[in-house]
Design an enzyme around this catalytic site. Structure first.
Site, PDB file in Angstrom:
ATOM      1  N   TRP A  99       6.257 -37.124 -22.615  1.00 61.04           N
ATOM      2  CA  TRP A  99       5.457 -35.954 -22.244  1.00 61.04           C
ATOM      3  C   TRP A  99       4.087 -35.938 -22.904  1.00 61.04           C
ATOM      4  CZ3 TRP A  99       5.869 -31.288 -19.535  1.00 61.04           C
ATOM      5  CH2 TRP A  99       4.971 -30.284 -19.913  1.00 61.04           C
ATOM      6  N   ASN A 113       0.496 -33.026 -22.857  1.00 59.27           N
ATOM      7  CA  ASN A 113      -0.334 -31.987 -22.238  1.00 59.27           C
ATOM      8  C   ASN A 113      -1.747 -32.059 -22.799  1.00 59.27           C
ATOM      9  OD1 ASN A 113       1.730 -30.528 -24.160  1.00 59.27           O
ATOM     10  ND2 ASN A 113       0.131 -29.009 -24.061  1.00 59.27           N
ATOM     11  N   ASP A 114      -2.349 -30.956 -23.191  1.00 53.10           N
ATOM     12  CA  ASP A 114      -3.794 -30.879 -23.470  1.00 53.10           C
ATOM     13  C   ASP A 114      -4.427 -32.089 -24.173  1.00 53.10           C
ATOM     14  OD1 ASP A 114      -2.692 -28.363 -23.115  1.00 53.10           O
ATOM     15  OD2 ASP A 114      -3.528 -27.511 -24.927  1.00 53.10           O
ATOM     16  N   GLN A 173      -1.700 -33.587 -26.836  1.00 57.60           N
ATOM     17  CA  GLN A 173      -0.382 -33.006 -27.082  1.00 57.60           C
ATOM     18  C   GLN A 173       0.685 -33.935 -26.524  1.00 57.60           C
ATOM     19  OE1 GLN A 173       0.350 -29.389 -28.481  1.00 57.60           O
ATOM     20  NE2 GLN A 173      -1.097 -30.749 -29.476  1.00 57.60           N
ATOM     21  N   TRP A 219       8.234 -30.754 -22.889  1.00 60.33           N
ATOM     22  CA  TRP A 219       7.448 -30.229 -23.997  1.00 60.33           C
ATOM     23  C   TRP A 219       8.357 -30.053 -25.224  1.00 60.33           C
ATOM     24  CZ3 TRP A 219       7.321 -25.946 -27.154  1.00 60.33           C
ATOM     25  CH2 TRP A 219       6.116 -25.688 -27.814  1.00 60.33           C
ATOM     26  N   SER A 236      -2.738 -27.954 -30.243  1.00 62.38           N
ATOM     27  CA  SER A 236      -4.053 -28.470 -29.851  1.00 62.38           C
ATOM     28  C   SER A 236      -5.135 -28.220 -30.892  1.00 62.38           C
ATOM     29  CB  SER A 236      -4.465 -27.850 -28.518  1.00 62.38           C
ATOM     30  OG  SER A 236      -3.721 -28.471 -27.494  1.00 62.38           O
ATOM     31  N   ARG A 267      -4.769 -20.044 -31.925  1.00 57.61           N
ATOM     32  CA  ARG A 267      -4.643 -21.506 -31.878  1.00 57.61           C
ATOM     33  C   ARG A 267      -5.805 -22.210 -31.177  1.00 57.61           C
ATOM     34  NH1 ARG A 267      -0.441 -19.448 -28.389  1.00 57.61           N
ATOM     35  NH2 ARG A 267      -0.863 -19.916 -26.191  1.00 57.61           N
ATOM     36  N   ASP A 268      -5.744 -23.540 -31.216  1.00 59.83           N
ATOM     37  CA  ASP A 268      -6.613 -24.455 -30.472  1.00 59.83           C
ATOM     38  C   ASP A 268      -8.045 -24.498 -31.021  1.00 59.83           C
ATOM     39  OD1 ASP A 268      -4.275 -24.540 -29.018  1.00 59.83           O
ATOM     40  OD2 ASP A 268      -5.042 -23.345 -27.343  1.00 59.83           O
ATOM     41  N   GLU A 280      -6.632 -19.626 -24.205  1.00 53.69           N
ATOM     42  CA  GLU A 280      -6.295 -20.862 -24.904  1.00 53.69           C
ATOM     43  C   GLU A 280      -7.499 -21.813 -24.891  1.00 53.69           C
ATOM     44  OE1 GLU A 280      -1.527 -21.220 -24.068  1.00 53.69           O
ATOM     45  OE2 GLU A 280      -2.788 -22.239 -22.620  1.00 53.69           O
ATOM     46  N   TRP A 295       0.819 -25.405 -15.874  1.00 54.16           N
ATOM     47  CA  TRP A 295       2.026 -24.916 -16.555  1.00 54.16           C
ATOM     48  C   TRP A 295       3.059 -24.361 -15.576  1.00 54.16           C
ATOM     49  CZ3 TRP A 295       3.585 -26.676 -20.860  1.00 54.16           C
ATOM     50  CH2 TRP A 295       2.695 -27.002 -21.876  1.00 54.16           C
TER      51      TRP A 295
END
Ligand code: FRU
Length: 473
Positions: A19, A21-22, A38, A46, A79, A142-143, A194, A282
């Protein structure tokens, strides 16, 4: 599940397995572009969030390296971003330049941590005094995206804090002070905020006139359902962002379903502002039928700002010039388009340029990934004034209930000429029109061998000049 090599992209990063993601930590340093993202190193869903790592000399050919950051006692590694600390402000590098990563530690709460690398990103040491920004009582916190602000001579960090962006400042990447907030009253709040970003761009190519662009991803609430990314243009004085637009105004960077959490590269040597996003949503990311990997990135895009018809500023995206460097096997055809269509080419990783004269046609465009089981249709709908991608019959379209759909975005056409650039890469379509002012990104899962490409018109009198290149890195 059965392996799906025919869906593995040719010119964008996808991990060998498992997996992602970002995109995270996008930075250029000592001749290499770094792409972190990610990643679950242990599964195709995830979880166990870590930073995968890849490097590229040219943004097109990516080499995957070992996982860079793994969960620790502060939690998963969510992230974040990376910068070159040119003058060793952090004190991690004995006076030399080095790489610093800034990320969210997601444990009992979300806090911000840093790590550094003294060997061109190959290995990372987590800072002994993490977190550098403890959780202030905000659930979604976050991020972090960090950049050097020359005007005030300090580091600036943006963070997504629920329904707003918080902006922090620091002299050394370790001690951070809250400077301002933006957004509780602005833009779309269909979902949690985000993955922010903030950068300055020339307006209409004039370096003497610049504006700032603030990027905010949200999930859910996007125009094609699920997750999507909005932007604001305005001013940033080193402390505070002020938006040009009215609070209600919402602008999306890409109205396809599959362009999320884009991040711009830090320290690009020639000053271009480049970014890429995660090509998924998502809504159904956990159901993507690729195997043994799940998730990939968009092709990198160059960003600019242009004055729109109404006088407002538009974010413009174009595939990076490097992509043209891997074009091969040029084929071309030009002629009138009857309803039956014109000449067919073949290819499953292609860069297509189609220049149309509309005539009396109500729609023109290009079919890609066509075969007995279906096709993906990309085009301009003249009556609606829209660019569209139709993936209702694109092969394996039953990924989820909302997957088979037609996505659209306004397209301004003056006179008769419509030009489309379509990057169709095994399981993804990215279309750029009006010089990059209209952009759609969609995943598609064509049947193996469905690789026909042709132009089409609905109605009479259209003409096309069609050019097809293989993408051959
Ligand atoms: C965005 C996001 C981020 C978070 C990461 C976790 O897609 O939800 O806000 O840091 O994914 O993997």
């Amino acid at each position: 599940a059965e392996e799906t090599p025919h869906w593995r992209p040719a010119v964008r990063f996808a991990p060998a397995r498992n997996w992602i993601n970002d995109p995270n930590g996008l930075v250029f340093f000592e001749g290499e572009y770094h792409l972190f993202c990610q990643h679950n190193p242990h599964g195709d869903q995830w979880g166990n969030m870590s930073w995968a790592h890849a490097v590229s000399p040219d943004l097109v050919r990516w080499e995957e390296l070992p996982v860079a950051l793994e969960p620790d006692e502060l939690g998963d590694i969510y992230s974040g971003s990376a910068v070159v600390d040119h003058h060793d402000t952090s004190g991690f590098f004995g006076g030399q330049p080095g790489l610093v990563a800034i990320y969210t530690s997601a444990g009992e709460s979300q806090q911000q941590s840093i790590a550094y690398s003294t060997d061109r990103g190959r290995t990372w040491t987590k800072h002994a005094d993490n977190p550098v920004i403890p959780n202030p009582g905000i659930e979604d916190f976050r991020d972090p995206k960090v950049f050097w602000h020359g005007g005030t001579g300090r580091w600036v960090l943006l963070i997504a804090a629920g329904d707003r962006i918080q902006i922090y400042g620091s002299a050394n990447l370790r001690d951070w002070e809250l400077l301002s907030e933006f957004g509780a009253e602005h833009g779309s709040h269909g979902g949690v905020w985000e993955c922010p970003d903030l950068f300055e761009l020339p307006v209409d190519g004039d370096p003497a006139r610049t504006r700032w662009v603030l990027i905010v991803s949200i999930n859910p609430g996007g125009p094609a359902g699920g997750s999507a990314t909005q932007y604001f243009t305005g001013d940033f004085d080193g402390t505070r962002f002020t938006s040009d637009g009215s609070p209600e105004e919402v602008r999306w960077v890409d109205r396809g379903a599959d362009f999320y959490a884009p991040q711009s590269f830090s320290d690009v040597p020639d000053g271009r502002r480049l970014w890429l996003g995660w090509t998924s949503n998502w809504n159904y990311a956990d159901k993507i039928p690729t195997d043994p990997w799940r998730g990939m990135m968009s092709t990198p895009r160059q960003l600019s700002l242009a004055t729109g018809a109404g006088g407002g500023l538009l974010l413009v995206q174009q595939p990076v010039g490097e992509l043209a460097g891997v074009r091969a096997n040029r084929r071309a055809w030009s002629g009138p388009l009857t309803e039956g269509g014109g000449v067919e080419f073949r290819g499953s990783a292609v860069d297509v340029v189609a220049r149309f004269q509309l005539g009396a046609a109500s729609a023109v465009g290009v079919d890609v990934f066509a075969g007995p089981g279906g096709r993906t249709r990309v085009g301009y709908d003249a009556a609606a004034g829209e660019l569209f991608v139709d993936r209702t019959r694109s092969g394996r379209a039953q990924v989820s209930a909302e997957f088979p759909a037609r996505h659209r975005t306004p397209l301004v056409v003056e006179g008769e000429a419509v030009e489309l650039r379509v990057i169709a890469d095994r399981s993804c379509v990215e279309v750029f029109a009006d010089g990059g002012r209209a952009v759609l990104t969609d995943l598609v899962f064509p049947d193996e061998g469905s690789d026909r490409i042709s132009a089409f018109a609905e109605g009479a009198g259209a003409h096309v000049e069609l050019e097809v290149f293989d993408l051959a890195p």
